[in-house]
Design a protein around this motif. Structure first.
Motif, short mmCIF file in Angstrom:
data_model
loop_
_atom_site.label_atom_id
_atom_site.label_comp_id
_atom_site.label_asym_id
_atom_site.label_seq_id
_atom_site.Cartn_x
_atom_site.Cartn_y
_atom_site.Cartn_z
N ASP A 1 0.81 -1.22 0.00
CA ASP A 1 0.00 0.00 0.00
C ASP A 1 0.84 1.27 0.00
O ASP A 1 0.29 2.37 0.00
CB ASP A 1 -0.92 0.02 1.24
N GLY A 2 2.16 1.14 0.00
CA GLY A 2 3.03 2.30 0.09
C GLY A 2 3.07 3.10 -1.21
O GLY A 2 2.52 2.72 -2.24
N SER A 3 3.79 4.22 -1.14
CA SER A 3 3.95 5.10 -2.29
C SER A 3 5.02 4.56 -3.24
O SER A 3 6.14 4.25 -2.81
CB SER A 3 4.33 6.51 -1.81
N VAL A 4 4.68 4.47 -4.50
CA VAL A 4 5.65 4.02 -5.50
C VAL A 4 6.79 5.03 -5.61
O VAL A 4 7.96 4.65 -5.71
CB VAL A 4 4.96 3.81 -6.87
N LEU A 5 6.46 6.30 -5.58
CA LEU A 5 7.50 7.33 -5.67
C LEU A 5 8.44 7.26 -4.47
O LEU A 5 9.65 7.46 -4.62
CB LEU A 5 6.86 8.72 -5.75
N GLU A 6 7.90 6.97 -3.29
CA GLU A 6 8.75 6.85 -2.11
C GLU A 6 9.65 5.62 -2.23
O GLU A 6 10.82 5.66 -1.84
CB GLU A 6 7.88 6.73 -0.86
N ALA A 7 9.13 4.52 -2.78
CA ALA A 7 9.96 3.34 -2.99
C ALA A 7 11.09 3.64 -3.97
O ALA A 7 12.24 3.23 -3.75
CB ALA A 7 9.10 2.18 -3.51
N ILE A 8 10.78 4.36 -5.04
CA ILE A 8 11.82 4.72 -6.01
C ILE A 8 12.86 5.62 -5.35
O ILE A 8 14.08 5.43 -5.55
CB ILE A 8 11.18 5.42 -7.23
N ARG A 9 12.40 6.60 -4.56
CA ARG A 9 13.34 7.50 -3.90
C ARG A 9 14.25 6.73 -2.94
O ARG A 9 15.47 6.91 -2.94
CB ARG A 9 12.58 8.57 -3.11
N TYR A 10 13.63 5.86 -2.12
CA TYR A 10 14.39 5.12 -1.11
C TYR A 10 15.49 4.27 -1.74
O TYR A 10 16.65 4.31 -1.32
CB TYR A 10 13.43 4.24 -0.31
N TRP A 11 15.13 3.51 -2.77
CA TRP A 11 16.09 2.59 -3.36
C TRP A 11 17.08 3.31 -4.26
O TRP A 11 18.22 2.84 -4.43
CB TRP A 11 15.37 1.47 -4.10
N THR A 12 16.72 4.45 -4.81
CA THR A 12 17.68 5.24 -5.57
C THR A 12 18.75 5.80 -4.65
O THR A 12 19.96 5.75 -4.96
CB THR A 12 16.97 6.39 -6.31
N VAL A 13 18.33 6.32 -3.51
CA VAL A 13 19.30 6.83 -2.53
C VAL A 13 20.19 5.70 -2.03
O VAL A 13 21.41 5.86 -1.89
CB VAL A 13 18.58 7.52 -1.36
#
Length: 364
Positions: free
Chosen positions: A114-126
């Motif tokens: 249910d999380g944010s896709v954009l937040e997942a992309i940000r987290y794993w990019t960092v």
């Protein structure tokens, strides 16, 4: 991993030793296959793996990879061409694998969470940009660990550092000093791009160079009694140590873990030579897997990160040895399938992992 063997052996290597080295490259590929299996076993420890198997895995898996890479790392200054070759062989596969992880985690979030896709992309990019395989207390709290491909950054830096100290009078002493710098400094600050694990890894790369320079793998170079003694030390470390985590510069038993890593690496290389001699067909199959260790290793990381292991544990009825075995099979099969798909990708991508695809790119 399938890195290092195409580099030149040092000009200081005796011609007879050089010829025999070329004739038995399969032994090193066998050793890499064993190390890769041990890495996968260790990554199943959270699934209920028996502690003795986890200790056995961590006692030698990453040290062996670094020792083999060190064996094929030329002594002397690393020139610009060598740095560029390391970028192509290590950092480009790192970048491609990181992108696959980011895409995979975004898809997992969109489909199953249910999380944010954009937040997942940000987290794993960092996490990919920071390049750490672990998240020790001294690491910034809002940054995650990318996982197993930290090894590629660590090997990149370790080769550069080893080339610098190899021109000094006592490179082994400097390798030990850098090892302690990596271990001590991690308590105050955790640097990006796996710099401190690289400082620890220099010692194992240097040991690989020492094995080659001293021809320790040559027939009758070391007595059977000495190899039995080293094997005994390794078994002792599995029983009472096994806390060797280069990824976070942690060595729970101190020098004993390092000595055990040395002994295990040398014993496995010697046993790989014996397997090549007495079990040629099985050895060839194992060596073929070893030559594919880079893409298999990277795709294992994708499987390890993207899979919903919480769901898998519930399905298996909890974290038990049976679940650990199942996780091992999932990791092996998943990495093999993704490696096959990776081979079929455009040559500009697959060529970073497969020599044959890279050659076809250059021809075209």
């Amino acid at each position: 991993m399938n890195i290092g063997k195409d580099q030149e052996i040092s000009s200081q290597t005796p011609p007879a030793v050089l010829q025999r080295t070329r004739e038995r490259l399969d032994a090193f590929d066998i050793a890499k296959a064993v190390a890769l299996l041990a890495v996968v076993v260790g990554h199943c420890s959270f699934m209920g793996l028996p502690p003795v198997l986890a200790r056995a895995s961590y006692s030698f898996s990453m040290p062996l990879f670094f020792v083999v890479s060190g064996y094929f790392t030329p002594a002397g200054r690393l020139h610009r061409a060598g740095v560029l070759r390391s970028v192509k062989k290590l950092l480009i596969p790192y970048a491609i694998t990181a992108v696959l992880v980011i895409v995979g985690m975004a898809a997992r979030t969109a489909l199953f969470q249910d999380g944010s896709v954009l937040e997942a992309i940000r987290y794993w990019t960092v996490a990919a940009l920071y390049g750490s395989g672990a998240a020790p207390d001294s690491m910034p709290a809002d940054i995650g660990a990318i996982g197993a491909i930290w090894f590629l950054w660590a090997l990149f830096w370790a080769r550069i550092v080893l080339s610098a100290i190899s021109e000094l009078e006592y490179p082994g002493v400097y390798a030990v000093a850098l090892f302690f710098v990596g271990v001590v400094s991690k308590e105050q600050i955790w640097l990006p791009l796996s710099i401190q694990p690289a400082l620890c890894a220099v010692l194992f790369l240097w040991f690989g160079q020492y094995i080659r320079r001293s021809a320790l793998l040559e027939p009758r170079r070391l007595s059977v009694v000495l190899f039995v003694l080293m094997f005994g030390i390794w078994l002792y470390c599995i029983k009472f140590a096994g806390g060797l985590y280069i990824v976070e510069c942690t060595f729970t038993q101190g020098p004993l873990d390092v000595i055990g890593g040395f002994c295990a690496s040398l014993c496995i290389l010697k046993m790989a030579q014996l397997a090549e001699k007495y079990f040629p067909y099985g050895a060839k199959l194992c060596a073929a897997s070893g030559r594919m260790s880079l893409p298999l290793f990277c795709m294992h990381l994708v499987v390890l990160n993207v899979t919903r292991w919480d769901v898998f544990i519930d399905f298996m009825g909890g974290a038990t040895p049976k679940a650990a075995l199942g996780a091992f099979i999932v990791n092996i099969v998943g990495a093999a399938v993704l490696t096959g798909l990776l081979y079929l990708m455009p040559k500009r991508i697959s060529g970073a992992f497969f020599e044959a695809r890279k050659q076809s790119v250059s021809v075209s």
